[in-house]
Design a protein around this motif. Structure first.
Motif, PDB file in Angstrom:
ATOM      1  N   ARG A 181     -13.442  -1.119 -15.172  1.00 21.83           N
ATOM      2  CA  ARG A 181     -12.407  -1.055 -13.760  1.00 21.83           C
ATOM      3  C   ARG A 181     -11.319  -0.838 -14.444  1.00 21.83           C
ATOM      4  N   LEU A 182     -10.363  -0.945 -15.798  1.00 22.97           N
ATOM      5  CA  LEU A 182      -9.955  -0.751 -16.151  1.00 22.97           C
ATOM      6  C   LEU A 182      -8.726   0.847 -15.390  1.00 22.97           C
ATOM      7  N   HIS A 183      -9.409   2.003 -14.959  1.00 27.75           N
ATOM      8  CA  HIS A 183      -8.350   2.883 -14.556  1.00 27.75           C
ATOM      9  C   HIS A 183      -8.426   2.418 -13.466  1.00 27.75           C
ATOM     10  N   GLU A 184      -8.563   1.848 -12.243  1.00 30.37           N
ATOM     11  CA  GLU A 184      -8.106   0.734 -10.793  1.00 30.37           C
ATOM     12  C   GLU A 184      -6.356   0.698 -11.329  1.00 30.37           C
ATOM     13  N   LEU A 185      -5.927   0.181 -12.825  1.00 32.35           N
ATOM     14  CA  LEU A 185      -4.386  -0.717 -12.612  1.00 32.35           C
ATOM     15  C   LEU A 185      -3.913   0.619 -13.725  1.00 32.35           C
ATOM     16  N   LEU A 186      -4.443   1.784 -13.674  1.00 37.08           N
ATOM     17  CA  LEU A 186      -3.149   2.581 -14.260  1.00 37.08           C
ATOM     18  C   LEU A 186      -2.452   3.468 -12.828  1.00 37.08           C
ATOM     19  N   PRO A 187      -1.397   3.664 -13.191  1.00 38.82           N
ATOM     20  CA  PRO A 187       0.095   3.971 -11.839  1.00 38.82           C
ATOM     21  C   PRO A 187      -0.086   4.803 -10.747  1.00 38.82           C
ATOM     22  N   TRP A 188      -1.543   5.427 -11.289  1.00 35.21           N
ATOM     23  CA  TRP A 188      -2.215   6.676 -10.560  1.00 35.21           C
ATOM     24  C   TRP A 188      -2.739   6.485  -9.555  1.00 35.21           C
ATOM     25  N   ASN A 189      -4.152   5.285  -9.843  1.00 35.24           N
ATOM     26  CA  ASN A 189      -5.191   4.574  -9.197  1.00 35.24           C
ATOM     27  C   ASN A 189      -4.656   3.084  -8.450  1.00 35.24           C
ATOM     28  N   TRP A 190      -3.359   2.684  -8.433  1.00 37.01           N
ATOM     29  CA  TRP A 190      -3.663   1.140  -8.317  1.00 37.01           C
ATOM     30  C   TRP A 190      -2.396   0.975  -7.071  1.00 37.01           C
ATOM     31  N   ARG A 191      -3.221   0.380  -6.148  1.00 32.27           N
ATOM     32  CA  ARG A 191      -3.117  -0.466  -4.827  1.00 32.27           C
ATOM     33  C   ARG A 191      -2.128  -1.564  -4.609  1.00 32.27           C
ATOM     34  N   ALA A 192      -1.066  -1.820  -4.274  1.00 26.36           N
ATOM     35  CA  ALA A 192      -0.648  -3.373  -4.744  1.00 26.36           C
ATOM     36  C   ALA A 192      -1.110  -3.986  -4.040  1.00 26.36           C
ATOM     37  N   PRO A 193      -1.204  -5.681  -3.879  1.00 27.47           N
ATOM     38  CA  PRO A 193      -2.623  -7.124  -3.574  1.00 27.47           C
ATOM     39  C   PRO A 193      -1.038  -6.906  -1.912  1.00 27.47           C
ATOM     40  N   GLU A 194      -2.135  -6.986  -1.277  1.00 28.35           N
ATOM     41  CA  GLU A 194      -2.610  -6.848   0.129  1.00 28.35           C
ATOM     42  C   GLU A 194      -1.163  -8.089   0.579  1.00 28.35           C
ATOM     43  N   ASP A 195      -0.563  -8.895  -0.022  1.00 33.78           N
ATOM     44  CA  ASP A 195       0.733  -9.657   0.468  1.00 33.78           C
ATOM     45  C   ASP A 195       1.828  -9.211  -0.718  1.00 33.78           C
ATOM     46  N   GLN A 196       1.948  -8.463  -1.000  1.00 31.38           N
ATOM     47  CA  GLN A 196       3.095  -7.340  -2.179  1.00 31.38           C
ATOM     48  C   GLN A 196       3.264  -6.488  -0.810  1.00 31.38           C
ATOM     49  N   ARG A 197       2.167  -6.116  -0.348  1.00 25.41           N
ATOM     50  CA  ARG A 197       2.422  -4.741   0.563  1.00 25.41           C
ATOM     51  C   ARG A 197       3.342  -4.721   2.374  1.00 25.41           C
ATOM     52  N   GLN A 198       2.815  -6.626   2.316  1.00 22.86           N
ATOM     53  CA  GLN A 198       3.581  -6.964   4.079  1.00 22.86           C
ATOM     54  C   GLN A 198       4.702  -7.733   3.638  1.00 22.86           C
ATOM     55  N   ALA A 199       4.896  -7.665   2.493  1.00 26.79           N
ATOM     56  CA  ALA A 199       6.234  -8.231   2.217  1.00 26.79           C
ATOM     57  C   ALA A 199       7.727  -7.459   2.076  1.00 26.79           C
ATOM     58  N   ALA A 200       6.940  -5.958   1.760  1.00 26.61           N
ATOM     59  CA  ALA A 200       7.486  -4.716   1.474  1.00 26.61           C
ATOM     60  C   ALA A 200       7.947  -4.129   2.895  1.00 26.61           C
TER      61      ALA A 200
END
Length: 50
Positions: free
Chosen positions: A31-50
């Motif tokens: 699942r390391l591919h999930e951490l690449l920039p084009w696949n990455w999604r910010a954790p839910e708590d970071q998205r709510q803070a933005a």
């Protein structure tokens, strides 16, 4: 570079790198591919803070 790729994908490079470094040890190898920039999604708590 990965930082440049994060910028091209409209991702805050500092947030992306901090999240990747925090999660990389606990994520399965297949699942390391999930951490690449084009696949990455910010954790839910970071998205709510933005």
């Amino acid at each position: 570079s990965l930082i440049g790729t994060a910028k091209l994908n409209d991702i805050d490079p500092q947030a992306w790198l901090a999240d990747v470094l925090a999660r990389i040890a606990d994520i399965p190898q297949n699942r390391l591919h999930e951490l690449l920039p084009w696949n990455w999604r910010a954790p839910e708590d970071q998205r709510q803070a933005a």
